[in-house]
Design an enzyme around this catalytic site. Sequence first.
Site, PDB file in Angstrom:
ATOM      1  N   SER A 263       1.054  -1.362  -0.453  1.00  0.00           N
ATOM      2  CA  SER A 263       0.518  -0.159   0.209  1.00  0.00           C
ATOM      3  C   SER A 263       1.580   0.584   1.001  1.00  0.00           C
ATOM      4  O   SER A 263       2.522   1.088   0.433  1.00  0.00           O
ATOM      5  CB  SER A 263      -0.669  -0.531   1.092  1.00  0.00           C
ATOM      6  OG  SER A 263      -1.659  -1.176   0.343  1.00  0.00           O
ATOM      7  N   HIS A 264       1.416   0.618   2.305  1.00  0.00           N
ATOM      8  CA  HIS A 264       2.283   1.418   3.184  1.00  0.00           C
ATOM      9  C   HIS A 264       3.575   0.712   3.566  1.00  0.00           C
ATOM     10  O   HIS A 264       4.422   1.303   4.230  1.00  0.00           O
ATOM     11  CB  HIS A 264       1.520   1.762   4.465  1.00  0.00           C
ATOM     12  CG  HIS A 264       1.110   0.544   5.228  1.00  0.00           C
ATOM     13  ND1 HIS A 264      -0.004  -0.192   4.866  1.00  0.00           N
ATOM     14  CD2 HIS A 264       1.680  -0.088   6.271  1.00  0.00           C
ATOM     15  CE1 HIS A 264      -0.103  -1.224   5.694  1.00  0.00           C
ATOM     16  NE2 HIS A 264       0.899  -1.185   6.560  1.00  0.00           N
TER      17      HIS A 264
END
Length: 190
Positions: A155-156
Amino acid sequence: MGLLSYAQNRIGINFNLSLYICKKNFKLTLIKSISGIRGTIGGRAGEGLSPLDAVKFASAFGHWIKEKRRLKGELLVLPGSARAKASPLGRFGGAPKIVIGRDARISGDMIKNLVVGALQGIGMDVIDIGLSTTPTVEIAVPEELADGGIIITASHNPKQWNALKLLNSSGEFISAKDGEEVLEIAEKES
């Protein structure tokens, strides 16, 4: 202030029910939690997301899925039987099925190959949907009548990270209780 408190207060990461391992500079390198495993690629097993860690946790998830089906008596149903035809989900009979999808991180293909090989090695059918977003994999699991799914994405997190995020047969992240069971299986395999 302990390391856990520091991390929670300083960078806002929720470590609820998580086991973590860190280096001297407080850089988190491997996080095993109820929703999966994530970390920096490489290093020794248990220090980063190594090939051994990817195989161990994918295998643990596969064994957990198989045990869930065994407890429900689903592995004993013959395809085409009345019980199989009565199933609204069509998951009875045959090998358990897992959907795999990944993001475009450079390590994604390597991790995917390790995960697919580990799952196939324990008798799972794998549906590899390739490059895909998290919601796409979440939707594909029930659409494919799969027993679960694994999303390979961090993800991030920065590009040197990757992760295995675990989904149930509804395409939702596994529960805390289920995540604890998967972690227990993985630790027994060490």
